[in-house]
Write a protein that holds these residues in place. Structure first.
Motif, PDB file in Angstrom:
ATOM      1  N   GLY A 111     -52.032 -13.059  99.445  1.00  0.00           N
ATOM      2  CA  GLY A 111     -50.730 -13.417  98.896  1.00  0.00           C
ATOM      3  C   GLY A 111     -50.544 -12.862  97.496  1.00  0.00           C
ATOM      4  N   HIS A 112     -51.600 -12.899  96.693  1.00  0.00           N
ATOM      5  CA  HIS A 112     -51.530 -12.314  95.348  1.00  0.00           C
ATOM      6  C   HIS A 112     -51.305 -10.807  95.441  1.00  0.00           C
ATOM      7  CE1 HIS A 112     -52.692 -16.156  93.811  1.00  0.00           C
ATOM      8  NE2 HIS A 112     -53.962 -16.066  94.179  1.00  0.00           N
ATOM      9  N   VAL A 113     -51.995 -10.162  96.365  1.00  0.00           N
ATOM     10  CA  VAL A 113     -51.833  -8.718  96.544  1.00  0.00           C
ATOM     11  C   VAL A 113     -50.404  -8.396  96.982  1.00  0.00           C
ATOM     12  CG1 VAL A 113     -52.542  -6.742  97.952  1.00  0.00           C
ATOM     13  CG2 VAL A 113     -54.269  -8.276  97.010  1.00  0.00           C
ATOM     14  N   ALA A 114     -49.902  -9.148  97.972  1.00  0.00           N
ATOM     15  CA  ALA A 114     -48.541  -8.895  98.458  1.00  0.00           C
ATOM     16  C   ALA A 114     -47.511  -9.121  97.360  1.00  0.00           C
ATOM     17  CB  ALA A 114     -48.242  -9.797  99.658  1.00  0.00           C
ATOM     18  N   LEU A 115     -47.671 -10.175  96.586  1.00  0.00           N
ATOM     19  CA  LEU A 115     -46.728 -10.456  95.511  1.00  0.00           C
ATOM     20  C   LEU A 115     -46.773  -9.363  94.451  1.00  0.00           C
ATOM     21  CD1 LEU A 115     -44.668 -12.539  94.410  1.00  0.00           C
ATOM     22  CD2 LEU A 115     -46.555 -13.496  93.089  1.00  0.00           C
ATOM     23  N   ARG A 166     -39.879  -9.619  97.030  1.00  0.00           N
ATOM     24  CA  ARG A 166     -39.731  -9.279  98.458  1.00  0.00           C
ATOM     25  C   ARG A 166     -40.908  -9.788  99.286  1.00  0.00           C
ATOM     26  NH1 ARG A 166     -38.765  -3.119  97.265  1.00  0.00           N
ATOM     27  NH2 ARG A 166     -40.876  -3.570  96.689  1.00  0.00           N
ATOM     28  N   ALA A 167     -42.020 -10.137  98.643  1.00  0.00           N
ATOM     29  CA  ALA A 167     -43.180 -10.672  99.366  1.00  0.00           C
ATOM     30  C   ALA A 167     -42.822 -11.963 100.079  1.00  0.00           C
ATOM     31  CB  ALA A 167     -44.343 -10.902  98.407  1.00  0.00           C
ATOM     32  N   ARG A 168     -41.838 -12.692  99.568  1.00  0.00           N
ATOM     33  CA  ARG A 168     -41.423 -13.947 100.203  1.00  0.00           C
ATOM     34  C   ARG A 168     -40.826 -13.705 101.593  1.00  0.00           C
ATOM     35  NH1 ARG A 168     -42.129 -17.448  96.049  1.00  0.00           N
ATOM     36  NH2 ARG A 168     -41.825 -16.626  93.982  1.00  0.00           N
ATOM     37  N   ARG A 169     -40.376 -12.498 101.851  1.00  0.00           N
ATOM     38  CA  ARG A 169     -39.844 -12.163 103.180  1.00  0.00           C
ATOM     39  C   ARG A 169     -40.928 -12.122 104.258  1.00  0.00           C
ATOM     40  NH1 ARG A 169     -36.152  -7.074 101.370  1.00  0.00           N
ATOM     41  NH2 ARG A 169     -34.832  -8.219  99.919  1.00  0.00           N
ATOM     42  N   LEU A 170     -42.175 -12.062 103.851  1.00  0.00           N
ATOM     43  CA  LEU A 170     -43.285 -12.048 104.816  1.00  0.00           C
ATOM     44  C   LEU A 170     -43.516 -13.424 105.426  1.00  0.00           C
ATOM     45  CD1 LEU A 170     -45.900  -9.918 102.840  1.00  0.00           C
ATOM     46  CD2 LEU A 170     -44.545  -9.195 104.813  1.00  0.00           C
ATOM     47  N   LEU A 195     -45.724 -20.939  98.334  1.00  0.00           N
ATOM     48  CA  LEU A 195     -46.003 -21.005  96.899  1.00  0.00           C
ATOM     49  C   LEU A 195     -46.864 -19.826  96.473  1.00  0.00           C
ATOM     50  CD1 LEU A 195     -46.902 -24.792  96.758  1.00  0.00           C
ATOM     51  CD2 LEU A 195     -44.680 -23.739  96.281  1.00  0.00           C
ATOM     52  N   TYR A 196     -46.338 -19.020  95.573  1.00  0.00           N
ATOM     53  CA  TYR A 196     -47.071 -17.879  95.034  1.00  0.00           C
ATOM     54  C   TYR A 196     -47.390 -18.141  93.573  1.00  0.00           C
ATOM     55  CZ  TYR A 196     -45.863 -15.040  99.097  1.00  0.00           C
ATOM     56  OH  TYR A 196     -45.751 -14.536 100.362  1.00  0.00           O
ATOM     57  N   ALA A 197     -48.545 -17.708  93.140  1.00  0.00           N
ATOM     58  CA  ALA A 197     -48.897 -17.774  91.725  1.00  0.00           C
ATOM     59  C   ALA A 197     -48.284 -16.555  91.053  1.00  0.00           C
ATOM     60  CB  ALA A 197     -50.408 -17.775  91.557  1.00  0.00           C
TER      61      ALA A 197
END
Length: 171
Positions: A86-90, A96-100, A131-133
């Protein structure tokens, strides 16, 4: 996750090299699932894709540790929420990572029909995957080296993810 992978692969290869090929048993047994790296490692050590319908490698404790290392690395690299993936995707995709979220949750629901173990992960990701950091500095773009490292982490996720981790085989 990269450090875990660097340790898991040699442990897996040594464990496979010290494990034995045996005929498939006539009684129920547990079969560990294949990731691309695990299937490739079995091919490198034994020269064929296993199980082949007649025999399989029955792994020893060292190979189990290597397989578990790959499996945990795959879990950690799921590109959602607080996991390293998730950190990598963000970092790569920004907001746009939230679209995953929706497609990955749908994928895990589908995996839950393949193996009920994924039901727990589906529930956890459903509640915690949004939730993303957010990094303190999300304005400065990644340099080329870090961007390639992020792409490598996503590729490693594809290589080590096990869709059907453990299954009971009843001949």
């Amino acid at each position: 996750p990269l450090a875990g992978l660097v340790l898991a692969v040699p442990i897996l290869l040594i464990g496979l090299a010290t494990s034995h090929l045996e005929p498939l048993p006539n009684e129920p047994y547990i079969l560990e699932g294949n990731s691309l790296i695990y299937a490739g490692a079995k091919y490198v050590v034994f020269g064929e894709f296993l199980p082949n319908g007649q025999e399989d490698v029955f792994i020893n404790q060292l190979a189990k540790a290597g397989w578990t290392g790959l499996f945990v690395t795959g879990l950690n690299l799921i590109p959602l929420g607080q996991l390293d993936g998730g950190h990598v995707a963000l970092t790569l995709l920004g907001r746009r990572a939230r679209r995953l979220y929706t497609p990955l949750i749908a994928g895990f629901v589908a995996l839950s029909f393949l193996n009920s173990m994924w039901l727990l992960w589906t529930v956890l990701l459903f509640f915690l995957g949004r939730l993303y950091a957010v990094p303190l500095d999300n304005v400065t773009p990644l340099d080329r080296r870090r961007r390639w490292l992020a792409y490598a982490a996503l590729a490693i996720f594809v290589l080590v993810f096990v869709p059907n981790p453990l299954q009971i085989i009843e001949p």
